[in-house]
Design an enzyme around this catalytic site. Structure first.
Site, PDB file in Angstrom:
ATOM      1  N   GLU A   1       9.315   1.313  10.809  1.00 42.21           N
ATOM      2  CA  GLU A   1      10.338   2.346  10.597  1.00 42.21           C
ATOM      3  C   GLU A   1       9.623   3.680  10.673  1.00 42.21           C
ATOM      4  O   GLU A   1       8.803   3.994   9.814  1.00 42.21           O
ATOM      5  CB  GLU A   1      10.983   2.196   9.229  1.00 42.21           C
ATOM      6  CG  GLU A   1      11.681   0.869   9.024  1.00 42.21           C
ATOM      7  CD  GLU A   1      11.924   0.603   7.550  1.00 42.21           C
ATOM      8  OE1 GLU A   1      11.761  -0.554   7.137  1.00 42.21           O
ATOM      9  OE2 GLU A   1      12.224   1.555   6.830  1.00 42.21           O
TER      10      GLU A   1
ATOM     11  N   LYS B   1       0.883  -1.164   0.000  1.00 45.10           N
ATOM     12  CA  LYS B   1       0.000   0.000   0.000  1.00 45.10           C
ATOM     13  C   LYS B   1       0.914   1.206   0.000  1.00 45.10           C
ATOM     14  O   LYS B   1       1.525   1.558   1.000  1.00 45.10           O
ATOM     15  CB  LYS B   1      -0.863  -0.015   1.264  1.00 45.10           C
ATOM     16  CG  LYS B   1      -2.220   0.612   1.122  1.00 45.10           C
ATOM     17  CD  LYS B   1      -2.228   2.093   0.851  1.00 45.10           C
ATOM     18  CE  LYS B   1      -1.983   2.951   2.051  1.00 45.10           C
ATOM     19  NZ  LYS B   1      -1.772   4.380   1.711  1.00 45.10           N
TER      20      LYS B   1
END
Ligand code: ADP
Length: 484
Positions: free
Chosen positions: A246, A171
């Site tokens: 992250e 995505k």
């Protein structure tokens, strides 16, 4: 029209819904994009799940060859990719062409080469029982990527995930759908089977959430803001689904008085204002030894004023626009916060007079920033940087580590003892000494604190995309007597 890419072909949303993507340098619409929801995600995940078994059984060296081919094709089409990336993200064409696309090719090649080099050390066996461990891919990886370096961010996840034999549903950020879709088409051309790499477009709370929640998605690999990363971490925790996160950063950059100050000014400029400060390693807290504060500040402000903003396709442009109106407002909001907190605005903070269209913001430097300020503590993700004086090495280290994040840290110094001492003392996964950020697939980095989880880059990143299985084989002909 930019469609989803599922099972080897472009497809519209099942609902038929779309959204518009714009060029941030002009504010004009450049594409209509398929707006995915749970049904589209389900279709993509089923495709990835169906492709998994065959892909995971392709010999690793063979998988590597297909990924090498993808890297070659990417380099052949580098102009096309660099152009699309500039239109979509506002990043300069020159940097996309010369840095981002070759960097992606390097990443694909590194992990292509690593595909057959996974090792699993095992303890010595004892007579009668043979034990070994294997690293196995997870299955379908749900990858969620941000807009700041669209192709690079997609590649960091994809290269290692595919090399290990996973399949991927990605995505991409809603602001930058173009190049990742092109990459998925290229993967088919490289010979990577349909279903191995799928892309679903749409918004975080629709397509993103559907991907996170899908039971057949075995691991989430996310890059984005800390707020969303924490949310996804909590959600995945409840499902016992592993999540590689992250997130943001608020890197410090320490300038010691013994540094080459001119080099440090140029390095600080690049490390904080490059790509409009829209990168998680941006060194937005510049700590300067008291004796050189006036000299350093004057030079940094002068250099910041010389950054050329403008058309991303003009070869003389250093920085294009900020990604979107929303982000422009967020960043200018932080300029107001800085002023109200009594940091001293030394330059920038407003739209340049000559750029009426697009989301351009002058590089902004604050002086007299202190750790109690929000502009010190919060990630701005824009061209806004603050300077803070320090008096001693200990104070500089304490200031640098006074931060919730732990991604990167930078410093400039000549004294070799100090270089090692300070490198060891900084609480960050990456430390750059006498240089701005530099990325290579070779070097591992363990993200810390609120910046995220997991090991990035290097062979260690392969651990993110594999899980260990311990196998025990009894060849003694008897088992431990339990009930006699
Ligand atoms: P930014 O604020 O810089 O856009 P985000 O963390 O919001 O950063 O976005 C990074 C990526 O995460 C994008 O692809 C975005 O669509 C996605 N995302 C945002 N919110 C969610 C969510 N609730 N669930 C899953 N993905 C999300």
């Amino acid at each position: 029209m930019i469609n989803h890419f599922i099972d080897g072909k472009g497809v519209e949303s099942i609902s038929g819904r779309t959204f518009l993507s714009e060029n941030p340098a002009t504010g004009e619409t450049i594409a209509e994009v398929a707006r995915g929801d749970a049904e589209d995600v389900d279709r993509a995940v089923r495709s990835a799940d169906a492709a998994f078994l065959d892909w995971s059984r392709v010999a690793p060296a063979e998988r590597g060859k297909l990924i090498y081919k993808l890297a070659d094709l990417l380099m052949e089409r580098r102009e096309e990719f660099a152009r699309a990336e500039s239109e979509d993200s506002g990043k300069t064409y020159r940097s996309n062409l010369n840095i981002d696309v070759p960097f992606c090719a390097d990443f694909f090649r590194y992990y292509a080469g690593a595909a057959d080099k996974l090792r699993t050390p095992v303890p010595n066996n004892e007579p009668g029982i043979h034990r070994y461990a294997v690293r196995e891919p997870y299955g379908v990886i749900g990858a969620i990527a941000p807009w700041n370096f669209p192709l690079v961010m997609a590649t960091l996840k994809l290269s290692a995930a595919l090399a290990c034999g996973n399949t991927v549903v990605m995505k991409m950020a809603e602001q930058t759908p173009a190049t990742v879709t092109m990459l998925a088409e290229l993967a088919i051309e490289a010979g990577i089977p349909a279903g191995v790499f799928n892309v679903v477009h749409g918004f975080g709370n629709e397509a993103g959430q559907a991907l996170v929640q899908h039971p057949k998605v075995k691991k989430i690999a996310f890059t984005g803001s800390s707020a969303i990363g924490k949310l996804l971490g909590e959600q995945c925790g409840r499902m016992t689904k592993p999540a590689l996160l992250e997130m943001g950063g608020k890197s410090a950059n320490i300038i010691f008085a013994d540094a080459d100050v001119e080099m440090a000014v140029n390095g600080a400029l690049q490390a904080s204002l490059g790509n409009n400060g829209q990168f998680c390693l941006a060194a937005s807290r510049i700590l300067v030894e008291e004796s050189i504060v006036p000299r350093f500040t004057e030079a940094l402000v002068e250099r910041a004023r010389s950054i050329r903003l403008g058309d991303p396709f003009d070869a003389s442009t250093n920085c294009g626009p900020i990604i979107s109106q929303k982000q422009f407002e967020r960043v200018t909001g932080y300029v107001e916060v800085g002023k109200s907190e009594n940091a001293r605005l030394l330059t920038g903070g407003k739209r340049p007079d000559h750029l009426k269209k697009g989301y351009f913001l002058e590089p902004t430097v604050f002086g007299e920033m202190t750790p109690d300020m929000r502009i010190w503590r919060e990630e701005i993700f824009g061209p806004v940087v603050g300077i803070t004086p320090f008096r001693s090495e200990d104070e500089a280290i304490a200031l640098a580590n006074d931060c919730d994040y732990g991604l990167g840290a930078y410093f400039w110094a000549k004294d070799v003892d100090r270089v090692h001492r300070v490198s060891a003392a900084l609480d960050a996964g990456l430390v750059f000494v006498n240089m701005p950020a530099y990325m290579t697939p070779i070097m591992p980095a363990g993200i810390r604190n609120m910046s995220g989880t997991g090991q990035n880059f290097g062979l260690e990143a392969l651990e993110n995309y594999t899980k260990l299985k311990g196998v025990y084989i009894n060849y003694s002909g008897r088992i431990f007597p339990w009930l006699k």
